[in-house]
Write an enzyme that holds these catalytic residues in place. Structure first.
Site, PDB file in Angstrom:
ATOM      1  N   SER A 261      -5.775   8.012  -0.008  1.00  0.00           N
ATOM      2  CA  SER A 261      -4.564   6.694  -0.262  1.00  0.00           C
ATOM      3  C   SER A 261      -4.008   6.152   0.843  1.00  0.00           C
ATOM      4  O   SER A 261      -3.227   5.240   0.983  1.00  0.00           O
ATOM      5  CB  SER A 261      -3.278   7.616  -0.654  1.00  0.00           C
ATOM      6  OG  SER A 261      -3.425   8.275  -2.118  1.00  0.00           O
TER       7      SER A 261
ATOM      8  N   LYS B 167      -4.329   2.594   0.508  1.00  0.00           N
ATOM      9  CA  LYS B 167      -3.264   1.480  -0.319  1.00  0.00           C
ATOM     10  C   LYS B 167      -2.427   0.883   0.674  1.00  0.00           C
ATOM     11  O   LYS B 167      -2.065  -0.381   0.398  1.00  0.00           O
ATOM     12  CB  LYS B 167      -2.350   2.672  -0.871  1.00  0.00           C
ATOM     13  CG  LYS B 167      -2.909   3.584  -1.837  1.00  0.00           C
ATOM     14  CD  LYS B 167      -2.126   4.581  -2.593  1.00  0.00           C
ATOM     15  CE  LYS B 167      -2.787   5.534  -3.495  1.00  0.00           C
ATOM     16  NZ  LYS B 167      -1.978   6.717  -4.067  1.00  0.00           N
TER      17      LYS B 167
ATOM     18  N   TYR C 291     -10.367   0.771  -7.034  1.00  0.00           N
ATOM     19  CA  TYR C 291      -9.529   1.765  -6.454  1.00  0.00           C
ATOM     20  C   TYR C 291     -10.324   3.243  -6.192  1.00  0.00           C
ATOM     21  O   TYR C 291     -10.041   3.938  -5.051  1.00  0.00           O
ATOM     22  CB  TYR C 291      -8.432   2.060  -7.648  1.00  0.00           C
ATOM     23  CG  TYR C 291      -7.617   3.245  -7.124  1.00  0.00           C
ATOM     24  CD1 TYR C 291      -6.487   3.220  -6.283  1.00  0.00           C
ATOM     25  CD2 TYR C 291      -7.878   4.537  -7.576  1.00  0.00           C
ATOM     26  CE1 TYR C 291      -5.835   4.030  -5.934  1.00  0.00           C
ATOM     27  CE2 TYR C 291      -6.867   5.416  -7.329  1.00  0.00           C
ATOM     28  CZ  TYR C 291      -5.960   5.356  -6.288  1.00  0.00           C
ATOM     29  OH  TYR C 291      -5.179   6.530  -6.024  1.00  0.00           O
TER      30      TYR C 291
ATOM     31  N   TYR D 177       4.642   9.445  -0.129  1.00  0.00           N
ATOM     32  CA  TYR D 177       5.189   9.740  -1.541  1.00  0.00           C
ATOM     33  C   TYR D 177       6.564  10.378  -1.472  1.00  0.00           C
ATOM     34  O   TYR D 177       7.393   9.785  -1.013  1.00  0.00           O
ATOM     35  CB  TYR D 177       4.287  11.093  -1.835  1.00  0.00           C
ATOM     36  CG  TYR D 177       2.407  10.977  -1.594  1.00  0.00           C
ATOM     37  CD1 TYR D 177       1.829   9.859  -1.780  1.00  0.00           C
ATOM     38  CD2 TYR D 177       1.856  11.867  -0.823  1.00  0.00           C
ATOM     39  CE1 TYR D 177       0.725   9.507  -1.421  1.00  0.00           C
ATOM     40  CE2 TYR D 177       0.593  11.707  -0.510  1.00  0.00           C
ATOM     41  CZ  TYR D 177      -0.232  10.451  -0.871  1.00  0.00           C
ATOM     42  OH  TYR D 177      -1.333  10.450  -0.603  1.00  0.00           O
TER      43      TYR D 177
ATOM     44  N   VAL E 289      -4.978  12.465   0.395  1.00  0.00           N
ATOM     45  CA  VAL E 289      -5.257  13.860   0.008  1.00  0.00           C
ATOM     46  C   VAL E 289      -6.540  14.030   0.499  1.00  0.00           C
ATOM     47  O   VAL E 289      -6.916  15.519   0.510  1.00  0.00           O
ATOM     48  CB  VAL E 289      -5.184  13.724  -1.623  1.00  0.00           C
ATOM     49  CG1 VAL E 289      -4.029  13.903  -2.259  1.00  0.00           C
ATOM     50  CG2 VAL E 289      -6.460  13.008  -2.256  1.00  0.00           C
TER      51      VAL E 289
HETATM   52  N1  GLN Z   1      -8.026   9.156  -4.869  1.00  0.00           N
HETATM   53  C1  GLN Z   1      -6.853   9.867  -5.121  1.00  0.00           C
HETATM   54  C2  GLN Z   1      -6.223   9.922  -6.332  1.00  0.00           C
HETATM   55  O1  GLN Z   1      -5.987   9.070  -7.044  1.00  0.00           O
HETATM   56  C3  GLN Z   1      -5.778   9.201  -3.879  1.00  0.00           C
HETATM   57  C4  GLN Z   1      -4.565  10.086  -3.909  1.00  0.00           C
HETATM   58  C5  GLN Z   1      -3.847  10.272  -2.639  1.00  0.00           C
HETATM   59  O2  GLN Z   1      -4.782  10.329  -1.573  1.00  0.00           O
HETATM   60  N2  GLN Z   1      -2.695  10.620  -2.537  1.00  0.00           N
HETATM   61  O3  GLN Z   1      -5.633  10.894  -6.967  1.00  0.00           O
END
Ligand code: GLN
Length: 340
Positions: A85, A88, A210, A262, A280
């Protein structure tokens, strides 16, 4: 261009490009900070993406890159992991440049959701994703990238993120395949976005962007440079390349500050006070505006999906060096201009 030298586990190293001897104070402080948290084994690696469950949980790397082009690293700062993430923040920056701020606000909001990153929830009034840092928002951003660049979208993303890092980044094919095969929740989010008119276009192709962007491989050192590029208003401090425009950087940092961690974003802004984005894979990038990029890697996560050691390290960095955005003594600036 590669701008860094390697660092071995448990040791500290500096870049062989622009190292300042006056930075040794920071260097020693980083070694101590790293040692303080090395024994913390709380949390667990993400296992909802099967391939992520296989990663070594133990590495702990920390890197700081300055807007003046210096680098300090400690521990496992050269161990590769998937960006997840953290990407993003950068795809948002790219997309807002493509379509402009006003059009972006029509597509993806800037409100913290207070929900988990993978929550299936949209803004009750607009029916749009709350912000670009949760999965729904990031998938909507991937849709914009697809509209603008079609099948070339992922290559464009990889190229820009590589420019921000100052070297060509790698790609973890196994993590990509794993998420492609098991990412049903993200697929559901994609189809719901399409159903409510928040995205248009082929959901599978959009999700492919994505899943791919999440599988880009970085190190803590890469994240530090990628943060420093944002801190240096879009220009990579060593290569001198203007990777992102000023307005897009401002908007990106604002959303990182309010939504980057988050449903821990409020506590993070309160305690750490640094625009940041976690993933993550165990990475966190932090940006001290006009001063520093900070990269951290430690794969064990807390309940919100944030790196446990990463949060601890950033909390200490912020308090030890006065880096909180609203630190009244402004030790951060003083520190950077006088010590680094
Ligand atoms: N690829 C992960 C997902 O979509 C990314 C989520 C994350 O890093 N929080 O679940």
């Amino acid at each position: 261009m590669d701008v860094l030298a390697g660092a071995g586990r448990g040791t500290a190293a500096t870049s062989d490009v622009p190292v300042a001897t006056e930075g040794l104070g920071l260097h020693q402080a980083l070694i101590e900070l790293h040692a303080r948290h090395l024994g913390n084994r709380r949390g667990a690696v993400a296992d909802y993406i099967p391939q992520l469950a296989t990663v070594d949980p133990d590495p702990f790397g920390l890197a700081i890159a300055t807007a003046t082009g210096k680098l300090h690293t400690v521990g496992d700062a050269e161990v590769p992991f998937t960006i997840q993430s953290v990407s993003k923040a950068y795809t948002y920056c790219i997309a807002i440049e493509m379509i402009g701020r006003e059009a972006m606000l029509q597509r993806v909001g800037v409100e913290p959701s207070g929900d988990a990153f993978n929550a299936i929830v949209f803004h009750p009034r607009t029916n749009r994703p709350f912000n670009p840092m949760v999965n729904a928002g990031a998938i909507a951003i991937a849709a914009i990238l697809y509209e603008q660049a079609g099948d070339a979208a992922f290559e464009l993303v990889l190229d820009r993120l590589s420019q921000a890092a100052g070297r060509r980044l790698g790609f973890d094919e196994a993590v990509y395949r794993s998420e492609l095969e098991t990412g049903h929740r993200n697929r559901a989010i994609g189809h719901l976005l399409r159903n409510c008119g928040a995205i248009d276009g082929p959901v599978d192709a959009i999700l492919d962007i994505y899943f791919r962007q999440c599988s880009i491989q970085v190190t803590a050192t890469d994240l530090a440079w990628m943060g420093a590029t944002l801190a240096h208003v879009g220009e990579h401090p060593v290569t001198g390349r203007q990777v992102f425009g000023l307005a897009a950087v401002r908007d990106t940092l604002a959303v990182m500050f309010t939504c980057g961690m988050y449903d821990y974003s409020g506590s993070w802004a309160f305690d750490v006070g640094i625009p940041a984005k976690s993933g993550v894979g165990g990475g966190i990038v932090g940006v001290v505006n006009r001063q520093l990029g900070i990269g951290c890697f430690s794969p064990r996560l807390d309940a919100q999906g944030n790196s446990v050691r990463g949060i601890a390290a950033f909390e200490d960095l912020a308090s030890d060096f006065g880096l909180h955005a609203f630190e009244c003594t402004n030790q951060g600036s003083l520190f950077v201009t006088t010590v680094l």
